[in-house]
Design a protein around this motif. Structure first.
Motif, PDB file in Angstrom:
ATOM      1  N   ALA A   1      61.174  72.736  70.094  1.00  0.00           N
ATOM      2  CA  ALA A   1      62.310  73.075  69.233  1.00  0.00           C
ATOM      3  C   ALA A   1      61.841  73.793  67.976  1.00  0.00           C
ATOM      4  O   ALA A   1      62.514  74.693  67.462  1.00  0.00           O
ATOM      5  N   GLU A   2      60.686  73.400  67.485  1.00  0.00           N
ATOM      6  CA  GLU A   2      60.105  74.049  66.305  1.00  0.00           C
ATOM      7  C   GLU A   2      58.771  74.665  66.693  1.00  0.00           C
ATOM      8  O   GLU A   2      57.860  73.971  67.149  1.00  0.00           O
ATOM      9  N   ARG A   3      58.660  75.958  66.524  1.00  0.00           N
ATOM     10  CA  ARG A   3      57.429  76.639  66.906  1.00  0.00           C
ATOM     11  C   ARG A   3      56.286  76.275  65.950  1.00  0.00           C
ATOM     12  O   ARG A   3      56.505  76.119  64.745  1.00  0.00           O
ATOM     13  N   PRO A   4      55.073  76.177  66.486  1.00  0.00           N
ATOM     14  CA  PRO A   4      53.917  76.013  65.596  1.00  0.00           C
ATOM     15  C   PRO A   4      53.634  77.318  64.869  1.00  0.00           C
ATOM     16  O   PRO A   4      54.300  78.331  65.099  1.00  0.00           O
ATOM     17  N   ARG A   5      52.633  77.321  64.023  1.00  0.00           N
ATOM     18  CA  ARG A   5      52.285  78.517  63.263  1.00  0.00           C
ATOM     19  C   ARG A   5      51.868  79.657  64.202  1.00  0.00           C
ATOM     20  O   ARG A   5      51.471  79.433  65.343  1.00  0.00           O
ATOM     21  N   GLU A   6      51.941  80.883  63.715  1.00  0.00           N
ATOM     22  CA  GLU A   6      51.454  82.037  64.471  1.00  0.00           C
ATOM     23  C   GLU A   6      49.938  81.921  64.646  1.00  0.00           C
ATOM     24  O   GLU A   6      49.249  81.355  63.797  1.00  0.00           O
ATOM     25  N   TYR A   7      49.442  82.449  65.763  1.00  0.00           N
ATOM     26  CA  TYR A   7      48.009  82.365  66.043  1.00  0.00           C
ATOM     27  C   TYR A   7      47.189  83.011  64.934  1.00  0.00           C
ATOM     28  O   TYR A   7      47.651  83.900  64.219  1.00  0.00           O
TER      29      TYR A   7
ATOM     30  N   ALA B   1      41.018  70.353  56.602  1.00  0.00           N
ATOM     31  CA  ALA B   1      41.310  69.127  57.346  1.00  0.00           C
ATOM     32  C   ALA B   1      42.787  68.732  57.279  1.00  0.00           C
ATOM     33  O   ALA B   1      43.392  68.370  58.292  1.00  0.00           O
ATOM     34  N   GLU B   2      43.374  68.792  56.102  1.00  0.00           N
ATOM     35  CA  GLU B   2      44.764  68.352  55.952  1.00  0.00           C
ATOM     36  C   GLU B   2      45.699  69.174  56.838  1.00  0.00           C
ATOM     37  O   GLU B   2      46.512  68.624  57.591  1.00  0.00           O
ATOM     38  N   GLU B   3      45.561  70.480  56.760  1.00  0.00           N
ATOM     39  CA  GLU B   3      46.404  71.360  57.584  1.00  0.00           C
ATOM     40  C   GLU B   3      46.158  71.120  59.066  1.00  0.00           C
ATOM     41  O   GLU B   3      47.091  71.036  59.866  1.00  0.00           O
ATOM     42  N   SER B   4      44.893  70.997  59.455  1.00  0.00           N
ATOM     43  CA  SER B   4      44.541  70.814  60.856  1.00  0.00           C
ATOM     44  C   SER B   4      45.102  69.513  61.413  1.00  0.00           C
ATOM     45  O   SER B   4      45.647  69.465  62.521  1.00  0.00           O
ATOM     46  N   LEU B   5      44.985  68.430  60.635  1.00  0.00           N
ATOM     47  CA  LEU B   5      45.461  67.130  61.115  1.00  0.00           C
ATOM     48  C   LEU B   5      46.987  67.086  61.190  1.00  0.00           C
ATOM     49  O   LEU B   5      47.552  66.490  62.109  1.00  0.00           O
ATOM     50  N   HIS B   6      47.658  67.696  60.225  1.00  0.00           N
ATOM     51  CA  HIS B   6      49.123  67.785  60.303  1.00  0.00           C
ATOM     52  C   HIS B   6      49.530  68.542  61.559  1.00  0.00           C
ATOM     53  O   HIS B   6      50.481  68.155  62.263  1.00  0.00           O
ATOM     54  N   ARG B   7      48.802  69.630  61.852  1.00  0.00           N
ATOM     55  CA  ARG B   7      49.131  70.448  63.019  1.00  0.00           C
ATOM     56  C   ARG B   7      48.903  69.669  64.313  1.00  0.00           C
ATOM     57  O   ARG B   7      49.715  69.710  65.226  1.00  0.00           O
ATOM     58  N   GLU B   8      47.782  68.948  64.384  1.00  0.00           N
ATOM     59  CA  GLU B   8      47.508  68.192  65.600  1.00  0.00           C
ATOM     60  C   GLU B   8      48.502  67.042  65.772  1.00  0.00           C
ATOM     61  O   GLU B   8      48.971  66.787  66.888  1.00  0.00           O
ATOM     62  N   ALA B   9      48.833  66.360  64.693  1.00  0.00           N
ATOM     63  CA  ALA B   9      49.812  65.279  64.778  1.00  0.00           C
ATOM     64  C   ALA B   9      51.156  65.816  65.272  1.00  0.00           C
ATOM     65  O   ALA B   9      51.826  65.202  66.114  1.00  0.00           O
ATOM     66  N   GLY B  10      51.547  66.985  64.751  1.00  0.00           N
ATOM     67  CA  GLY B  10      52.792  67.597  65.203  1.00  0.00           C
ATOM     68  C   GLY B  10      52.750  67.970  66.668  1.00  0.00           C
ATOM     69  O   GLY B  10      53.723  67.775  67.405  1.00  0.00           O
TER      70      GLY B  10
END
Length: 313
Positions: free
Chosen positions: A129-135, A54-63
């Motif tokens: 400007a900042e790429r998200p994580r690799e798929y 959850a923590e990683e997922s929510l940080h990713r969605e917020a970003g």
């Protein structure tokens, strides 16, 4: 989350929203000082299996929502995020509510296919400007599940496709779960045929990877939801909308098969979600048959996709 409301506002009503698989969704109606209201959506991770990430997922969605603000892609606006449940009972994200609804019925699909394709092209055109994580791959050769009654030889050949290394690709900004359930439409009283897109939701899996992967995922879901022929049509619609896919047929096949096989692991779950949304005819067995017909058509592109319920030839 109430501390993020404006002065004088308070939550006056909550409503559970259907359609979420990984998280619970609630619509919050907020009363204003002037007597009016506005709606927010609270996304919470509740199930133990999904709480782990959850923590990683929510940080990713917020970003992702922050990146999308001000672009031509309509997405919810981030209000607040509590990824470790400091202020909420569960890890949660609060966002604005977009108008419209997901359209899962067959009526008007011919027009919506092209709207979906154009929307996905617009998403892939974003250059943050900042790429998200690799798929992240959602299946492996060892976890794919061959449906009951399927041609084992065909499925073994499909599984062998993804045993090979992934083809080289030019990276794009991916939604990673782009499909009809995550696209909202304004549907006129005349019916779904005149629908227009109002926004795209569920950005928790945003990543960087090949455009083929997003196209393959939407294709697979279209095949399961509406029939194999619709899944096979989506890549062409994407290219007609200006999108670029892998040049080699073998490379396209890799991504198409990979996401088709990923669906094999969650057929029961997605079928249940669609039935709860009103598509009561979509039994697990029917969805399995559509997946089998779709994968078979991918492996034998010269043959028209088999209608579900027909015997293998």
């Amino acid at each position: 989350m109430t501390r993020h409301l404006e002065v004088g506002e308070r939550v006056v009503r909550t409503e559970a929203l259907r359609g979420g698989i990984t998280a619970e969704m609630r619509r919050l109606t907020v009363g204003r000082r002037d007597g009016g209201t506005r709606d927010l959506v609270l996304r919470s991770f509740v199930e133990p299996f999904y709480l782990e990430h959850a923590e990683e997922s929510l940080h990713r969605e917020a970003g992702a929502l922050s990146v999308l603000a001000g672009t031509g892609v309509a997405a919810p606006e981030l209000v607040a995020v509590d990824p470790t449940a400091v202020h909420c009972e569960y890890p949660s994200l609060l966002m604005t509510r977009l108008a419209g609804r997901a359209v899962l019925e067959d009526e008007g699909l011919e027009a919506r296919i092209h709207l979906l394709a154009r929307q996905l092209v617009a998403i892939h055109a974003l250059r943050p400007a900042e790429r998200p994580r690799e798929y992240v791959s959602l299946t492996t050769a060892d976890t794919a599940v061959t449906p009951k009654g399927a041609d084992a030889a065909v499925w073994d050949a499909a599984i062998d496709v993804i045993r090979k290394p992934a083809p080289p690709y030019e990276g794009r900004f991916l939604h990673r779960d782009f499909q009809p359930g995550n696209v909202l439409f304004d549907v006129p009283s005349s019916g779904p045929a005149g629908a227009r897109i109002t926004g795209v939701v569920d950005w928790a899996a945003t990543s960087w990877g090949p455009a083929d992967l997003d196209v393959a995922h939407c294709s697979a879901i279209l095949a399961l939801l509406h029939g194999p022929a619709w899944g096979l049509r989506f890549p062409e619609a994407y290219e007609q909308a200006g999108g670029a896919l892998a040049a080699e047929a073998s490379e396209r096949l890799y991504w198409q098969v990979r996401d088709g096989l990923a669906c094999s692991e969650e057929v029961q779950q997605v079928a249940q979600t669609w039935r709860e949304a009103g598509r009561t005819e979509l039994t697990t067995r029917l969805v399995e048959e559509r997946l089998d017909a779709y994968v078979t058509a991918l492996m034998d592109p010269g043959r028209p996709p088999r209608e579900c319920g027909e015997p293998h030839r």
